[in-house]
Design a protein around this motif. Sequence first.
Motif, PDB file in Angstrom:
ATOM      1  N   PHE A  14     -22.506  17.453 -33.684  1.00  0.00           N
ATOM      2  CA  PHE A  14     -21.723  17.581 -33.915  1.00  0.00           C
ATOM      3  C   PHE A  14     -21.325  19.488 -34.599  1.00  0.00           C
ATOM      4  CE2 PHE A  14     -23.428  19.253 -39.222  1.00  0.00           C
ATOM      5  CZ  PHE A  14     -22.775  18.206 -39.829  1.00  0.00           C
ATOM      6  N   HIS A  15     -22.069  20.421 -34.684  1.00  0.00           N
ATOM      7  CA  HIS A  15     -21.839  21.682 -34.905  1.00  0.00           C
ATOM      8  C   HIS A  15     -21.392  22.130 -34.492  1.00  0.00           C
ATOM      9  CE1 HIS A  15     -25.672  22.520 -38.100  1.00  0.00           C
ATOM     10  NE2 HIS A  15     -25.923  22.004 -37.472  1.00  0.00           N
ATOM     11  N   LYS A  16     -21.189  21.627 -33.155  1.00  0.00           N
ATOM     12  CA  LYS A  16     -20.120  21.611 -32.293  1.00  0.00           C
ATOM     13  C   LYS A  16     -18.857  21.764 -32.447  1.00  0.00           C
ATOM     14  CE  LYS A  16     -18.319  22.353 -26.801  1.00  0.00           C
ATOM     15  NZ  LYS A  16     -17.110  21.809 -27.466  1.00  0.00           N
ATOM     16  N   TYR A  17     -18.655  20.702 -32.975  1.00  0.00           N
ATOM     17  CA  TYR A  17     -17.290  20.025 -33.156  1.00  0.00           C
ATOM     18  C   TYR A  17     -17.162  20.192 -34.552  1.00  0.00           C
ATOM     19  CZ  TYR A  17     -13.745  16.317 -34.574  1.00  0.00           C
ATOM     20  OH  TYR A  17     -12.259  15.297 -34.646  1.00  0.00           O
ATOM     21  N   GLU A  18     -18.182  21.016 -35.437  1.00  0.00           N
ATOM     22  CA  GLU A  18     -17.483  21.132 -36.711  1.00  0.00           C
ATOM     23  C   GLU A  18     -17.329  22.391 -36.577  1.00  0.00           C
ATOM     24  OE1 GLU A  18     -17.719  19.053 -40.330  1.00  0.00           O
ATOM     25  OE2 GLU A  18     -17.684  17.747 -37.844  1.00  0.00           O
ATOM     26  N   GLN A  19     -17.376  23.117 -35.893  1.00  0.00           N
ATOM     27  CA  GLN A  19     -17.397  24.508 -35.815  1.00  0.00           C
ATOM     28  C   GLN A  19     -15.563  25.037 -35.563  1.00  0.00           C
ATOM     29  OE1 GLN A  19     -20.124  27.199 -33.753  1.00  0.00           O
ATOM     30  NE2 GLN A  19     -19.086  28.734 -34.613  1.00  0.00           N
ATOM     31  N   GLY A  32     -26.064  13.715 -31.775  1.00  0.00           N
ATOM     32  CA  GLY A  32     -26.615  14.345 -32.206  1.00  0.00           C
ATOM     33  C   GLY A  32     -26.320  15.920 -32.819  1.00  0.00           C
ATOM     34  N   ILE A  33     -27.118  16.605 -33.152  1.00  0.00           N
ATOM     35  CA  ILE A  33     -26.310  18.051 -34.329  1.00  0.00           C
ATOM     36  C   ILE A  33     -25.947  19.137 -33.344  1.00  0.00           C
ATOM     37  CG2 ILE A  33     -29.055  19.011 -33.366  1.00  0.00           C
ATOM     38  CD1 ILE A  33     -27.578  19.247 -36.973  1.00  0.00           C
ATOM     39  N   PHE A  84     -16.474  13.255 -48.741  1.00  0.00           N
ATOM     40  CA  PHE A  84     -15.520  13.392 -47.337  1.00  0.00           C
ATOM     41  C   PHE A  84     -16.231  11.728 -46.780  1.00  0.00           C
ATOM     42  CE2 PHE A  84     -17.291  18.191 -47.974  1.00  0.00           C
ATOM     43  CZ  PHE A  84     -16.224  18.622 -48.289  1.00  0.00           C
ATOM     44  N   SER A  85     -15.683  11.191 -45.139  1.00  0.00           N
ATOM     45  CA  SER A  85     -15.878  10.621 -44.761  1.00  0.00           C
ATOM     46  C   SER A  85     -17.161  10.162 -43.828  1.00  0.00           C
ATOM     47  CB  SER A  85     -14.289  10.248 -43.921  1.00  0.00           C
ATOM     48  OG  SER A  85     -14.547  10.658 -42.872  1.00  0.00           O
ATOM     49  N   ASP A  86     -17.250   9.676 -43.527  1.00  0.00           N
ATOM     50  CA  ASP A  86     -18.650   9.160 -42.332  1.00  0.00           C
ATOM     51  C   ASP A  86     -18.252   9.702 -40.894  1.00  0.00           C
ATOM     52  OD1 ASP A  86     -17.408   7.100 -41.645  1.00  0.00           O
ATOM     53  OD2 ASP A  86     -18.378   6.026 -42.411  1.00  0.00           O
ATOM     54  N   GLU A  87     -17.458  10.049 -40.696  1.00  0.00           N
ATOM     55  CA  GLU A  87     -16.770  10.425 -39.544  1.00  0.00           C
ATOM     56  C   GLU A  87     -18.144  11.100 -39.183  1.00  0.00           C
ATOM     57  OE1 GLU A  87     -12.976  11.569 -39.150  1.00  0.00           O
ATOM     58  OE2 GLU A  87     -12.189  10.071 -40.031  1.00  0.00           O
ATOM     59  N   SER A  88     -17.980  12.425 -39.830  1.00  0.00           N
ATOM     60  CA  SER A  88     -19.062  13.795 -38.960  1.00  0.00           C
ATOM     61  C   SER A  88     -20.494  13.234 -39.024  1.00  0.00           C
ATOM     62  CB  SER A  88     -19.014  15.140 -39.548  1.00  0.00           C
ATOM     63  OG  SER A  88     -17.103  15.647 -40.061  1.00  0.00           O
ATOM     64  N   GLU A  89     -20.949  12.394 -40.314  1.00  0.00           N
ATOM     65  CA  GLU A  89     -22.112  11.491 -39.887  1.00  0.00           C
ATOM     66  C   GLU A  89     -22.324  10.873 -39.007  1.00  0.00           C
ATOM     67  OE1 GLU A  89     -25.232   9.073 -42.897  1.00  0.00           O
ATOM     68  OE2 GLU A  89     -23.834  11.025 -44.074  1.00  0.00           O
ATOM     69  N   HIS A  90     -21.449  10.155 -38.702  1.00  0.00           N
ATOM     70  CA  HIS A  90     -21.583   8.815 -37.721  1.00  0.00           C
ATOM     71  C   HIS A  90     -21.757   9.721 -36.178  1.00  0.00           C
ATOM     72  CE1 HIS A  90     -19.743   6.105 -34.322  1.00  0.00           C
ATOM     73  NE2 HIS A  90     -20.606   5.367 -35.647  1.00  0.00           N
ATOM     74  N   ARG A  91     -20.869  11.219 -35.908  1.00  0.00           N
ATOM     75  CA  ARG A  91     -21.107  11.360 -34.631  1.00  0.00           C
ATOM     76  C   ARG A  91     -22.264  12.674 -34.853  1.00  0.00           C
ATOM     77  NH1 ARG A  91     -16.808  14.416 -35.832  1.00  0.00           N
ATOM     78  NH2 ARG A  91     -15.536  12.896 -34.538  1.00  0.00           N
ATOM     79  N   TYR A  92     -22.473  12.828 -36.103  1.00  0.00           N
ATOM     80  CA  TYR A  92     -24.069  13.157 -36.027  1.00  0.00           C
ATOM     81  C   TYR A  92     -25.451  12.361 -35.322  1.00  0.00           C
ATOM     82  CZ  TYR A  92     -28.698  13.906 -37.869  1.00  0.00           C
ATOM     83  OH  TYR A  92     -30.402  14.627 -38.095  1.00  0.00           O
TER      84      TYR A  92
END
Length: 319
Positions: A185-190, A181-182, A169-177
């Motif tokens: 990251f979890h809130k957005y992904e959920q 912060g974690i 997958f792209s690095d968008e989520s990793e950049h957000r983390y």
Amino acid sequence: MPVDFSDILVVGVSSRSLFNLEKENEIFETEGITGYRKFQLEHEDEPLEPGTAFYLVQSLLHLNQNAKKRIVEVVVMSRNSPETGVRIMKSVHKYELDITRMAFSGGEPLSPYIDAFDINLFLSKDLKDVQTVIDSQKSPAAFIYEPPSEFKPTDSRVKMAFDADAVLFSDESEHRYKTEGIEAFHKYEQEHEDDPLTEGPFAKLLIKLSKIQEELPESVELSPLRLAIVTARNAPSHMRVIKTLRKWGVYVDEAYFLGGLSKDNVLKAFGAHIFFDDQEVHLTDSSKFVPSGKVPYASDSPLQKLNSKSKLTKPKDDK
């Protein structure tokens, strides 16, 4: 009539990834082309030892024996000249690798030939070539680490393992983390678990591998190609990964959501022929046990800029 590779996985592997050429490379670095050429000619009939990608290539080529038609093609790509490349050709023959296509560029970069050979995956120990291919977005590419000292596959099936973010997958989520912060990251992904993740540099490879699985025996126990995701993600961010794969129409045999646990033990248990990740913190350990490749960030990626900034501001260790 041109050969149609649309339904075939084409792997471009550098000679230093396929065979152990580190001694020869050292001679080239210290003695130049003259010393290197002399050494190769004198040892032309001595087979090269397997390199990091050897068992992956060997196993991938064996898939052709299980399929209804030819589904894998391997191209050996080397900066050798045709003359100094004779030892490589003889080693391919000695190990009975079903490889008929080779590229000897005589010192020129290999990256311009990715399109010419319809490469779907490029494996090399030349970081510049790998970075150029990643930046061009022409093909998935990985920088291959040194071979694990004790790795020898005990399973005849091909086993490929992938990190999730910044690889499949792209690095968008990793950049957000990394920037928020974690918890963020979890809130957005959920909240966005029904929104497919953007394709990363290895997405098209995974999709093609999934298509190839359709040409192989249907029984899960007998399937000669197994695909696994090994990621630091954990609940609740895992569902977005699963739903994205469904949207892509991709079947993955195994998935491990580790939540920060070390990846090397899982990879060793899985018996990966190759593992692709973007972070050295994971690859340093995993490469001791299984063949591993680093997927570099694109030069214009926000993560690449973030990493560069981090290196500049990192305090020096006290001496």
